[in-house]
Every structure is written in C-alpha cells, then in structure tokens.
Enzyme design. Structure first.
Site, PDB file in Angstrom:
ATOM      1  N   TYR A  64      49.058  40.977  11.993  1.00 23.90           N
ATOM      2  CA  TYR A  64      48.196  42.038  11.462  1.00 23.90           C
ATOM      3  C   TYR A  64      47.640  41.630  10.098  1.00 23.90           C
ATOM      4  O   TYR A  64      46.484  41.347   9.958  1.00 23.90           O
ATOM      5  CB  TYR A  64      48.967  43.360  11.389  1.00 23.90           C
ATOM      6  CG  TYR A  64      48.078  44.526  10.998  1.00 23.90           C
ATOM      7  CD1 TYR A  64      47.268  45.134  11.945  1.00 23.90           C
ATOM      8  CD2 TYR A  64      48.044  45.011   9.693  1.00 23.90           C
ATOM      9  CE1 TYR A  64      46.435  46.191  11.602  1.00 23.90           C
ATOM     10  CE2 TYR A  64      47.218  46.069   9.337  1.00 23.90           C
ATOM     11  CZ  TYR A  64      46.414  46.652  10.291  1.00 23.90           C
ATOM     12  OH  TYR A  64      45.592  47.690   9.935  1.00 23.90           O
ATOM     13  N   HIS A  92      40.874  54.568  19.435  1.00 29.78           N
ATOM     14  CA  HIS A  92      41.483  53.426  18.764  1.00 29.78           C
ATOM     15  C   HIS A  92      42.888  53.129  19.283  1.00 29.78           C
ATOM     16  O   HIS A  92      43.410  52.046  19.050  1.00 29.78           O
ATOM     17  CB  HIS A  92      41.527  53.689  17.257  1.00 29.78           C
ATOM     18  CG  HIS A  92      41.689  52.457  16.430  1.00 29.78           C
ATOM     19  ND1 HIS A  92      40.790  51.418  16.455  1.00 29.78           N
ATOM     20  CD2 HIS A  92      42.654  52.093  15.553  1.00 29.78           C
ATOM     21  CE1 HIS A  92      41.189  50.472  15.617  1.00 29.78           C
ATOM     22  NE2 HIS A  92      42.318  50.857  15.070  1.00 29.78           N
ATOM     23  N   SER A 112      42.930  45.999  15.837  1.00 29.94           N
ATOM     24  CA  SER A 112      42.289  46.590  14.671  1.00 29.94           C
ATOM     25  C   SER A 112      42.093  45.508  13.597  1.00 29.94           C
ATOM     26  O   SER A 112      41.390  44.530  13.844  1.00 29.94           O
ATOM     27  CB  SER A 112      43.129  47.771  14.171  1.00 29.94           C
ATOM     28  OG  SER A 112      42.406  48.562  13.288  1.00 29.94           O
ATOM     29  N   ASP A 144      36.141  54.990  20.446  1.00 29.55           N
ATOM     30  CA  ASP A 144      36.831  54.568  19.227  1.00 29.55           C
ATOM     31  C   ASP A 144      35.947  54.917  18.033  1.00 29.55           C
ATOM     32  O   ASP A 144      34.941  54.261  17.776  1.00 29.55           O
ATOM     33  CB  ASP A 144      37.111  53.059  19.266  1.00 29.55           C
ATOM     34  CG  ASP A 144      38.026  52.610  18.131  1.00 29.55           C
ATOM     35  OD1 ASP A 144      38.173  53.367  17.154  1.00 29.55           O
ATOM     36  OD2 ASP A 144      38.579  51.498  18.223  1.00 29.55           O
TER      37      ASP A 144
END
Length: 701
Positions: free
Chosen positions: A472, A669, A552, A634
């Site tokens: 991430y 999302h 993301s 999203d």
C-alpha cells in the site's frame, strides 16, 4: 491481441509548459453512452478470456467457502446497550444485533439493523450508526451501490420503528449526538442531484451543522464553516464521555496534522448549546487527538516532538486565562510506533506496533505503566473503550482467520475470549502457515521489512513458488499481517504471500510516513521493487512466478511499479487504483489526497507526479498479464482512472500476456460490497494470478 476498440482522440492540453496527451479523456464521463458501451465490451472480452482460465471454477468454489465463514465483529456499548455485527455466512451484508447485557448479546440478542432487506441484490449497505446518550434514538447511514454518499435514517431503539426526520444526505460523516439526546452534529457536504455513486464531480469542503430531531434540514444551525480557509477540509466532532465538551478536528484533506477546538456544552430549555470555541490548536503543525477529559484536564495523543507518538495533558482553564499551551507529558514516546489510543475506565490504553506486530499496554491516568494486555491472534482490527465503562473490547485477526473478539476487565486487565459471538455453522478450515519477518534493501539503502507467509505442508517444497506480493504505502496507514479473504485463498492453493511494510505508512512512526510522500513518493515504489527482487534473489519465487497486488493507493503502487519495471513480475493486479496523478484532484474527494501526491496545479508537484503517474508512463513494452479491477459506482477513486489506464495499456502491450479490465456494476470502492460479489472478484483475481504464474492447484498435482 485484438482488444475491444477504444476510440483514440487527439485531445491534448498544455500544463505548466508541457503538452500532455489525453486521448481517452472521454472515458471520464461515466454516464455517457460511449463509456457504457466501452465498459460493456471490455467486460464481455474479459469474460471470454476467462473461458480459457480453467482455475476459475476451483477458486470460485473456494472463495465462496472462505467469504461465507460465520463471523462476528467487535462488541461495543452505546446508549447503555451492547451491539455487535454478525453474519452466519448466508447473507450478503452483516446484520446488527443489540442487547441489554453482554450475556444476552452472547446468547444472540435481538436484530436491530438488517441491510439485506434494503435491496434485492445486496448492494445497499449500512455504513455505520450512532446512538443517543440515553439509548432512545439510533441514527444509521445507508449507502447505495457502494457509494461514499450516505442517507441518514433514524429509529427509536426500543421499538425499532423509524422516526420521521430530515432527509439528510452527506459524505464521510455520521451523527454525533449531544447530551440532550435530541440533537446531533454532522458534516453537511454540498452537492446537486441524487448522489448515488455515479457522480464524479469534485466534492467541496463540508459545513459542520447542528440538527434538532424533527426539524427540517433548512433550519439546521451552522456551527463551523471553514470553506473560505480550506480547499477540501473536513471537520470531525466528538463529545467527551463526561458530556462537558464537544471536540472538533479541523484538517485539510488527508493531512496528518490538525487544528483542535473545544466547545463547552451548555443547556437551555432542555436543549444543548455550544460556547464559543476554545482554540487549543489553531495552526495545524502536528497531530493532536482527544483521548479523555476530567474536569478541566484534557488528555491528548500527539506526535508533536515525538516521531512515534506520546500522551500529554493540559489544563484547559489555565489555557483560557493565559493563552499559553503548556503540555505535560504523561506517557513518553517509545521506540515503537503508537497507532492507537483509548480511555477505558480509569486507564489509558496505547496500541503500539513492535516491528509491525501489535502490543496494547495499560496505563494509569497518571501515566504509570500497568502492563501489556494478554491478547493474541495477530493484528488488532477494532476496539471499543470508554471512560465510563469497567470493561472494553478488542478484536484481532490473523492472515487466515477473521476477527476474534476479547473482553478485557479494567483494573485487573483480565481477558475473556468471546468466541460464542460467532454464529454456529460449518466453516472453512484455513491451512496451517508459517509467518516470517524479512527485510530487503531499497534503492537508497533503507531496510524495508515484509511479512513472508508460506503454507505448511507435510513434505518440504523445493524451489521457488508462485508468490503474491501486496503493498500500500501511503496516507499513514500501517499494513499488518491481518485477515483478508484473499490470503487463505492463495495459501490454500499452495501459493506464498508477501506483505510489504513500505514507507508512506506509520509502521515506524511519522518519519516513515514522511519518507514516502510528496517529493519522496518514489521511495514507495523503490521499496516495493526491492522486496520483489529480494523474493527472487532469496529463492522464494522467480520473475515468472511473481504477482503484484494493491488496491486504491496500492493500485497506484502496482501501476507505477509495472510501468517502471515491466520485467519484475509475471502478473499485475491493480484494484481501484489512482492511475492519473495529473487529474486525481479534479474528481470526488481526490483533492484531499494532495497530502501524499502534491497538488498538480503547482509546477513543482506536477513534475514530481508526472515522473511516476502510471497513466503517463506507459510506453510500448512487454507488460505482465494484467487484470485491472474497478467499480462503476466508485466515487472515491473514480473508475476513469482504471478505464483510461486499461485503454492505454492495451494499445501499448507488446507481449503475449493479456491486459483485461474487470468493471463491476453497482459497486464502489469496496465498502459495503455484498459477499457474493467479493467472492466472485477474488476468485477471478486469484485464478488469473494462478494461471499466469503457473501455480498448480492441489487437485491437479
């Protein structure tokens, strides 16, 4: 490959003296007939491609077993009642149960909220709820199609009957109840039309308002309006346990620094009113979080002069008299990053990451250490505590098992396991695994840790194995070895998991975060690449057996990594990624992310972003087999990011590996996605990864 046609336009614009081509700009309109037709044709093409991926059926069966495991969340106490969410494995959305006692809750409790009744396909979800202090009202928020926009709904908790109230719709906010039990604070976010998840327009700064139950929204009182000061500001509110204060957090976007204001709560004619704000912190230069209050003593968490966090207190009355901020340290910074604090009875709790593994320590109100809490089971995935309660709850998970809840007694620290909260029923049995800590050396010499998780088998497996590398690296979010359904799926199939602790999170304090944002953002991608190379160099896997995955900001990570190093991995799995770093700030809440990506309207930030923006760094090359995943509703990272990236990458692919777009409808999302869709998406993702890394499934050996 004969990909579906994507109309190539000659659109370009000049930004900061550079000509930037954007041939698929038309895909930014999610509601146009052309975009919808493109999505339809891409999904059809992807479905046809999956006909040749024989692993799909095996993973579909497996992932349905995994996501349908009976489960329960972490209990909480609100308005004098106990609450917990549960799922017996047959429902698309978790149900919420309430009880007067913990014993009653453990015996089942009574159903209070059931989102499964809100839509036929399970795509309408309950995003959260709050309860008035006296337990009379429950306000819950409803999301359609995975949207971040929510509608407020109000019920009387005792009867479960809905109460006629203003039809408030907002984003990133819930109801913060005042002690009068008939009014609450919320963030009013301006928008036009029905916000159902398909809106891509930029979200503006909200206004904090006070709503009285039963009165129209038009009469709501404005408490704080910072629209003139913030480009995309957020105002959060909480009420102190002693009901004396409202505490406000004012922050620009996702910055990890905030202003902190306190209002004294007064009462007139049975209704609460608020004093003028006491602006304890009125210039954002560090993080300040309210922990608890005792009279005029305010206890805060801060990273001011403490890279890894500390607990301090201040005398509010003295501050009002002098205007001088005098902070007295209660709990000093340690060598481990403090990522959570709470007040439980007459104790303070601090959650720290010891080499990214959680330890909760109890302290007295004077800062005296009382010892670590004896809870085990991996990563902390939720907790509830309150100064007025003699008990608190915490949930932990492992890479293969979801939340296990514990009750902890304040004073003694005695721990009780709450396994009986989980509904009975046959469940998936996860494989035995081995979890190791390893380290790779990044480009600038920084040691970057990661978790290596391997399935245990009766016979040692020789040689490299297909490996899924996850990361991430942003927005202060620490990445732990916690539960995600994808992990037991891949491990059951015989694959290896690597979970990266990249810069940009707070695994090792504020400096670790600072090392992975703005001008330092490239460090995140270098860290990820270094771990990939380390996995190959140490014989864990090979280039042909490595798959990289992230969602993301992690989708950006995968996009940047594969465009900078197309040769690193055999498979790329970017989900709902931020792929256009030059235009992210023009849609929905994107302007909030300038904390990590900078502002593309600034020439210097523009050049930094252009250097790694996945969309703008695609060039003809042999790219890995790529499955790009997004949702058409999203409204956090708009699907245009993934659609434009897919269209561009398909045209640039020089090798034989496929570039597929998997675009779900009526989902956003990720929050609130029904488990049937979760199972289908994860099955496709793992089947794709297995197929193109050569993972041999257990029944095919």
């Amino acid at each position: 490959m004969a990909y579906p046609e994507s109309r190539f336009s000659d659109f370009a614009e000049t930004l900061h003296g550079r000509t930037i081509a954007d041939p698929y700009r038309w895909l930014e309109d999610p509601d146009s007939d052309e975009t919808r037709d493109w999505v339809r044709r891409q999904n059809l093409y992807t479905e046809e491609a999956f006909a040749g991926i024989t692993e799909r059926a095996w993973f579909t069966e497996l992932m349905n077993k995994i996501v349908r495991r009976p489960r329960a969340g972490v209990p909480s106490k609100r308005g004098g009642k106990y609450f917990v969410n549960r799922n017996d494995g047959t429902r698309n959305q978790d149900q919420w149960f309430v009880a007067d006692t913990l014993e009653e809750l453990r015996a089942g409790g009574r159903l209070v909220l059931d989102p499964n009744t809100l839509s036929d396909d399970g795509t309408t979800s309950i995003r959260g709820f709050t309860v008035s202090k006296d337990g009379h009202y429950l306000n819950y928020t409803v999301s359609e199609g995975g949207s971040d926009w929510v509608d407020f709904k109000l019920i009387e908790l005792g009867t479960g009957e809905h109460v006629s109230d203003a039809a408030i719709q907002t984003k990133f906010s819930g109801a913060t109840w005042l002690p009068d039990n008939s009014s609450f604070l919320y963030s009013s976010v301006p928008h036009e039309g029905r916000a159902d998840g398909s809106q891509a327009g930029q979200v503006k700064t909200g206004v904090l308002k006070l709503h009285r139950v039963g009165e129209p929204e038009e009469s709501d009182e404005v408490v704080v309006d910072v629209r003139a000061e913030y480009n995309q500001g957020f105002v959060g509110a909480e009420v102190s346990s002693d009901k004396k204060y409202v505490v406000l957090y004012l922050v620009e976007g996702t910055e990890r620094v905030n202003r902190l204001w306190v209002y004294r709560i007064t009462e007139a004619d049975g209704r609460n009113t608020l004093s003028e704000p006491i602006k304890i912190i009125d210039k954002a230069y560090a993080e300040f979080d309210f922990v608890r209050s005792d009279g005029d003593t305010i206890i805060l968490y801060t990273d001011f002069e403490a890279d890894r966090g500390r607990i301090v207190e201040l005398d509010l009355a003295a501050y009002e008299k002098t205007g001088e901020l005098e902070l007295t340290e209660l709990i000093a910074e340690t060598e481990d990053s403090a990522v959570g604090t709470a007040a439980a009875g007459d104790e303070l709790l601090v959650l720290r990451l010891v080499d990214v593994q959680p330890v909760i320590t109890r302290y007295g109100l004077d800062g005296t250490e009382l010892g670590a809490v004896d809870v085990t089971g991996g990563s902390v995935v939720g907790w509830w505590a309150d100064p007025d309660s003699d008990e608190w709850f915490v949930g932990l998970s492992t890479v293969t098992s979801p939340t296990r809840a514990y009750r902890v007694q304040t004073g003694s620290g005695a721990v009780e396991v709450l396994d009986d909260l989980v509904p009975s029923g046959a469940g998936f049995i996860p494989p035995e695994v081995r979890v190791e800590r390893r380290r790779a050396t990044s480009k600038d010499g920084t040691e970057v840790p990661y978790f290596l998780i391997t399935p245990q088998s009766p016979e040692p497996v020789e040689g490299p194995r297909p490996t899924l590398l996850y990361g991430y690296g942003g927005f202060t979010i620490p990445v732990e070895a916690d539960y995600r359904p994808v992990w037991p799926g891949w491990l059951t199939a015989g694959g290896v998991i690597a979970i990266a602790n990249l810069r940009g999170g707070t695994e090792y304090g504020r400096s670790w975060y600072e090392g992975g944002r703005l001008a330092n953002k490239q460090n995140v991608f270098d860290d990820f690449i270094a771990i990939g190379e380390h996995l190959i160099e140490t014989g864990v896997t090979s280039h042909d057996q490595l798959a990289i995955h992230g969602r993301s900001n992690g989708g950006l990570l995968v996009g940047a990594t594969m465009t900078q190093r197309p040769d690193l991995a055999a498979v790329a799995l970017p989900g709902v990624g931020v792929m256009d770093i030059l235009r992210f700030h023009k849609f929905t809440a994107g302007a909030a992310w300038t904390s990590d990506y900078g502002n593309p309207d600034d020439p210097e930030d523009f050049e930094i972003g252009l250097a790694y923006s996945p969309l703008h760094n695609i060039k003809p090359a042999n790219y890995p087999a790529t499955l790009i995943m997004t949702g058409d509703h999203d409204d956090r990272v708009v699907p245009a990011h993934s659609l434009k990236f897919a269209a561009t990458l398909q045209q640039a692919q020089q090798g034989d590996a496929p570039v597929l777009a998997r675009i779900e409808t009526q989902t956003g999302h990720g929050m609130g996605k029904p488990i049937a869709m979760v199972a289908a998406e994860l099955a496709d993702m793992l089947a794709f990864a297995a197929h193109y890394t050569g993972l041999v499934l257990p029944d095919q050996e």
